[in-house]
Each structure stands twice: as C-alpha cells, then as structure tokens.
Design an enzyme around this catalytic site. Structure first.
Site, mmCIF file in Angstrom:
data_model
loop_
_atom_site.group_PDB
_atom_site.id
_atom_site.type_symbol
_atom_site.label_atom_id
_atom_site.label_comp_id
_atom_site.label_asym_id
_atom_site.label_seq_id
_atom_site.Cartn_x
_atom_site.Cartn_y
_atom_site.Cartn_z
ATOM 1 C CG ASP A 1 41.351 29.486 30.511
ATOM 2 O OD1 ASP A 1 41.603 29.549 29.294
ATOM 3 O OD2 ASP A 1 42.241 29.525 31.393
ATOM 4 C CG ASP B 1 46.031 30.932 25.491
ATOM 5 O OD1 ASP B 1 44.799 30.992 25.668
ATOM 6 O OD2 ASP B 1 46.844 30.906 26.428
ATOM 7 C CB ALA C 1 52.496 32.130 30.124
ATOM 8 C CB CYS D 1 39.750 41.634 58.188
ATOM 9 S SG CYS D 1 38.348 41.568 57.063
ATOM 10 C CB CYS E 1 34.912 40.816 56.182
ATOM 11 S SG CYS E 1 35.450 39.154 56.607
ATOM 12 C CB CYS F 1 37.263 39.028 60.257
ATOM 13 S SG CYS F 1 38.114 38.175 58.924
HETATM 14 N N1 GUN Z 1 45.250 30.721 32.988
HETATM 15 C C1 GUN Z 1 46.395 31.136 33.548
HETATM 16 N N2 GUN Z 1 47.303 31.475 32.585
HETATM 17 C C2 GUN Z 1 46.700 31.269 31.407
HETATM 18 C C3 GUN Z 1 47.118 31.445 30.043
HETATM 19 O O1 GUN Z 1 48.242 31.861 29.731
HETATM 20 N N3 GUN Z 1 46.195 31.153 29.070
HETATM 21 C C4 GUN Z 1 44.950 30.708 29.370
HETATM 22 N N4 GUN Z 1 44.098 30.461 28.372
HETATM 23 N N5 GUN Z 1 44.549 30.511 30.642
HETATM 24 C C5 GUN Z 1 45.410 30.801 31.646
HETATM 25 ZN ZN ZN Z 2 37.691 39.367 57.048
#
Ligand code: GUN
Ligand code: ZN
Length: 570
Positions: free
Chosen positions: A88, A123, A189, A272, A274, A277
C-alpha cells in the site's frame, strides 16, 4: 495473468499470476507491519501456505532503518519472504491523519525501487457521507494520480476505485480507472463502513463498481478482514481481501469466529480445533504474558480466516455458494439486510451466474426465492416449453411438471414433486427447456428409452447409438455424438454454439479445451455451465463441451479456458 477456474454467482476461483508467482483466489493477504512482526511471513508460509501478503511501503519509506535495508536488498529480503508482496502507499495514513510526507510519484517510484510485486498509488480514501462536491474533487485528484502512477510504474499496479458513498461517483471512478490498464482493482474507503457494520452500503458500492469493471480483472476489497463477511463479498465478485484484523483483534483479546467476534475473557470453551485451540483453554490463554497471548490469538484468527476461504472455494467448486451465503448472513442482522440488497442487482448477476451447478439448490429460508438462477430458469421455461402439465412451486411459481427433477426446479424443500406426465413428454420438454422451443420432438425422433436399474429414464437410443443421457444428478440432458449431430442440423448457427478460430480446429477435435482468445462468436442466450456445440468458422461441428465462462465475459479474457471440451468429433 488472471484466469477463471470455476464460478458461482459473481464469485470465482481464479488463478492469479504475478511475475512468475501464482496464487489461487479468492484469498486473503495478511497485513504485515514491517516494524513489528507478530507472525512472520515465512511462518505464515509454513503454517498456512500463505502465497501473498500486503505491507505498507509508506511505513518502510518513513523509517530510515527499514528504508535503507529495503532499498539495498529489496522488500522480499526485508521481510524474509519469497511469495507475492503487495504494498500500500500511505493512503490509509492519509485517511487517518489527513496528511502524509510523500508525493504520489515519490511513493510509486519507491515501490519500484524496493522491487514490490504489486504497487499502489496514493489514492484518496474519501470517507463516507461527505458532500458530492468533496467526493468529486477527491476523485478527480485520485484519477490524476492514477494516470501519473501508471506511467511511472513498470510492474503490477493497483487501480483503486473511490467515490465515497456517492454511487454515481463510484460508477464514474470504476469506469474511468477501468480505461487505464491496471492489473488489479481494489475497492477503497470501505473500512469506516465495515467498522460501522454498514454492509449494505458496501454491497451497493461493490456491485456498482463490478458493473463497470472488466470481469477479467481481480477485485480487492480493501480493508475487509473479518471472515464473517467473506462469503457474501466473494459471491459479489471480490477476489482478494486483506486482513489486519487477525492481529488488531488479537491485541484487543478478541477471538474471531465465522459468525462474529468473541471476547477471550467471555469464552469458557473454544469452538475451534486449530493447533492453538486444541492445546489451550481460554483460561490458560488469559493467564499468559500478553506478547505470547497476542501471538497465539493471532494464529487462531488467521486459522479461521483461511478455513473460511477454503469453505468458500469448495462452495464455488460445487455450486453451493448461494446456500453458504444465505446461512452465513444470518450471523448478524446487518449482514442479513445487506444480503437483501443484492436482489436489486438480480438482472446484472443473472448474466454471470451459472445455470447448471454440481449441487442441488437448498431452500434455506425466504431469501432463497430471490436467487437469480430461479428467475433465469423460469423465464427460459416460459419462453421455450409448452407444458402438457404444470405444477405450482412454492418459490418458483408455475412451471412445467416435466422439469420437476431438473436443476434448479428440483430445489430441496420439504416435499418432492412427482412427475406424472409420460416419460417421452418429460424428456422432450427437458430438451425444449435446454435447447429451444419444439426441439425435443425432432431431437428424439426414432429413439427408444432405456432405463437405469431403479427404473429411471437413463438414455435415448437410436439405431444402437446414444442420442442423449439424462443425468441423474441434475435432470439435464447430455448429448451423445448422434445427439450433437442432430442438434447441429436442427438449430441454425449461432444457436447453442461456440464458434472457434479455424486455426484451433484440430486441437478441439482431439479434445483440447477452448481458450477464450480463440472464440470468434457465441450464442449470447447461453449461460455459464451449459453444454454447447463447438464449431469452426464454417459451422463444421468439432465437438461439444460445457461453458465455463458466460458469453458476456469471454471477450474480456485473453487467457484461460472458455469451454471445457467434453468430446471432439473423431
Ligand atoms: N486501505 C484501506 N482502505 C484503503 C483505500 O481506500 N486505499 C488504499 N490505498 N489503502 C486502503
Ligand atoms: Zn482456533
């Protein structure tokens, strides 16, 4: 780089290739904080076969120590992980703190420099419910940055859809960003909406975007990490999820389950089995030092996350994803009401939803009535069949009695319908339903019926050769070689056909599958899952197969299979 292997609803099992690394979707990308590892990516690879992770290039960029190491040795060395690394850009920090110390071009260039597999541009994640003007201004900046980033970035790049809660802007965003060539489309978003359980808004946002995006591009639902909602959003066409939830929840002593979140101190039993757990009690975990407890809780949380994805993939494989979603949405009323919203998109979903599935539909409650496949089947029966007798189905309404044991009319409910029309009428009406009005009588001219051991109609035979077999599992007809020839003669092109490039004719005749890029034409009344005739450009019959993709999605794919060839003509 993205191929479809199986479909149900708008959901798909996909094969995503990034450089020379491959991951099967739908999947989750665990969020890795490069500054503080709770579970290392290599341990995830060992324990969960994690093939793709997501981390934040802005965190690396902002830390002199991490930045130096990443620039010198690359992000894979920094994280000690050879799988697919998505990064990101700092957009999330932008949403949280309203400012970041980097420009779009700087952070895209930095992601090039540290050799990430998939980069993200900066963005703007516009929050929900802002004014139209504000959302529109942000979107214009996002689109400008998208164009700038595409030029700077040589490798894979995320093209995120924004537009806040204004659906007209989501539509514009998806349409405009779709025109630039991105490899993956995240839907951005939605984190604030998830935090407020506003799943209904997310359904509208996702489907509005899906309508505009190419079906050949994988979609990432950005910031959706709770397994409770996975099946619903896979059904709506999301292929990738990212989860910071596994560790954020663990820090908060919260324990993920497929139906919701539990507080560790309120648990007397672990629901669970796993490794975590099955070897601890909730009490023991509570008594541990916090670092150890967080790590173990995070392990459990990741485990249920991957477990739900496996369950979803199996449901796509067998064609029971709607059944699964209808059960899952009952774990929270907000999810349930969000699912009801899907009804509004029925005609869009119908174009993609397979009309033939491996498993019988189950009635799980009133919502089952709204499944697109029932509407498609009912319209088709009305259009093609002049029934000798009809029945009234509690969820489908009036329909031909002959189809009572045929998918999806054979939906499992509290009673089974009996078929009392003559067997010949039954198979002729099934043929009309599958192939077209008045086809059955002509297709089955001069045939005799043979029966299975339990006295059910099995095959239609003419001069010792099989014209068609009635498949017990779904009550649909499968054509034999003679049946194919007959249908090919009866129906004019392009009815019931996939037309392929002459170049691949020999390959199809020897049972090779039909790849999307060689499809020259198709009957657009067909649905995914149906049996089809495969012909060359002069309408010579090459074989038959079943349609994996929907007619409307084939033109978007340059890779992968469109029709699984069942048999070629020798
Ligand atoms: N991580 C959570 N939401 C968003 C988003 O709208 N854009 C980006 N780039 N990272 C995110
Ligand atoms: Zn578990």
């Amino acid at each position: 780089m993205f191929e479809i292997k199986a479909k149900d609803g708008l959901g798909r099992i996909g094969r995503l290739q990034i450089r020379n690394k491959v991951v099967e979707t739908p999947t989750i990308m665990p969020v890795i904080n490069p500054g503080k590892l709770v579970i290392s990516p290599s341990e995830m690879k060992d324990k969960f076969d994690t093939k793709i992770i997501i981390t934040n290039s802005y965190i690396i960029y902002s830390s002199p120590r991490l930045k130096e190491k990443a620039l010198e040795h690359g992000v894979h060395n920094l994280l000690e992980y050879g799988g697919i690394v998505v990064t990101d850009s700092g957009s999330f920090q932008l949403a949280q703190y309203h400012d970041v110390n980097v420009t779009n071009s700087e952070i895209v260039q930095f992601q090039n420099d540290i050799d990430v597999d998939v980069a993200t541009f900066l963005d703007i994640p516009t929050p929900p419910d802002v004014t139209y003007e504000k959302a529109k201004n942000d979107l214009n900046i996002t689109l400008e940055r998208a164009r700038e980033a595409r030029i700077l970035r040589e490798g894979y790049l995320n093209g995120t859809v924004q537009g806040s809660t204004h659906l007209s802007l989501r539509k514009k965003s998806a349409r405009d960003i779709g025109k630039i060539d991105f490899e993956i489309h995240p839907i951005g978003a939605v984190v604030p909406l998830f935090l407020q359980y506003r799943f209904k808004d997310v359904v509208d946002i996702v489907l509005t975007a899906k309508k505009e995006l190419s079906p050949a591009k994988p979609v990432h639902l950005f910031g959706a990490g709770h397994p409770m909602a996975f099946s619903l959003f896979v059904l709506l066409g999301c292929d990738l999820f990212d989860s910071a939830a596994y560790v954020l929840y663990a820090r908060d002593n919260r324990y993920l389950t497929i139906t919701g979140t539990k507080k560790l101190d309120e648990l007397a039993y672990f629901p669970c089995k796993c490794p975590v757990c099955s070897s601890h009690t909730p009490k023991e975990l509570m008594a541990m030092p916090s670092n150890e407890r967080i790590r173990l809780l995070a392990m459990h949380n990741l485990h249920v996350t991957y477990e739900e994805l496996a369950c979803i993939k199996q449901a796509i494989h067998e064609g029971s994803l709607w059944d699964l979603v209808e059960m899952r949405v009952r774990s929270h009323p907000k999810l349930y009401y969000a699912f009801k919203e899907v009804k509004k998109y029925r005609d869009f979903i119908r174009k993609y939803d397979p009309l033939v599935k491996r498993s019988t539909a189950f009635y799980t409650g009133l919502e089952s009535k709204s499944r697109p496949v029932f509407h498609t089947a009912k319209l088709r029966a009305q259009d093609r069949v002049s029934p000798m007798k009809t029945l009234v189905h509690p969820i489908i309404g009036q329909f031909p009695e002959s189809l009572a044991h045929t998918y999806p009319f054979n939906v499992e409910m509290d009673k089974e319908f009996e078929i009392n029309v003559p067997e010949r009428t039954m198979v002729e009406e099934i043929a009309d339903y599958q192939f077209g009005r008045d086809i059955g009588k002509r297709l089955f001219k001069d045939t005799t019926i043979s029966y299975s051991r339990n006295d059910r109609v099995r095959t239609l035979i003419s001069d010792g050769v099989v014209v068609a077999t009635l498949r017990a599992r779904d009550g649909l007809l499968i054509l034999g070689d003679e049946g194919q020839r007959r249908l090919h003669n009866i129906l004019p092109s392009p009815s019931y056909r996939v037309i392929v490039d002459d170049e691949v004719a020999p390959y199809i005749k020897s049972h090779g599958d039909v790849f999307s890029k060689f499809v020259k034409g198709i009957d657009t009344n067909l649905y995914s899952g149906e049996e089809v005739l495969i012909v060359d450009e002069n309408d010579s019959l090459l074989g038959s197969g079943w349609l994996l993709l929907s007619p409307s999605e084939i033109p978007f794919f340059t890779r992968g299979i469109a029709v699984k060839t069942r048999r070629g003509t020798k």
